[in-house]
Design a protein around this motif. Structure first.
Motif: not given
Length: 80
Positions: A1-30
């Protein structure tokens, strides 16, 4: 059984991954030397309400004191 608190909506997961990718790209630029995992932890701490400026000060201090082979080194900034 998977707890609801640990399951992320696929769209939210994609958005979070894209945000981290952008932050990582900026981090590398800096040229922060942060790897993707460290950056994600710092973002999560900010999301929990920690002061970003205080976190930045801690990171700078750790980078100043750390030997070159630590996770803060730019050689480990790429995650496979």
């Amino acid at each position: 059984m998977v707890k609801a608190c640990c399951v992320m909506d696929p769209e939210a997961a994609r958005t979070a991954r894209e945000s981290l990718d952008l932050a990582f790209h900026m981090s590398n630029i800096l040229d922060t030397g942060l790897d993707r995992h460290t950056l994600s932890v710092l973002v999560a701490l900010c999301d929990l309400g920690l002061n970003p400026e205080a976190l930045a000060a801690v990171v700078k201090e750790l980078q100043r004191e750390a030997p070159p082979s630590t996770p803060f080194s730019s050689s480990s900034s790429q995650v496979p």
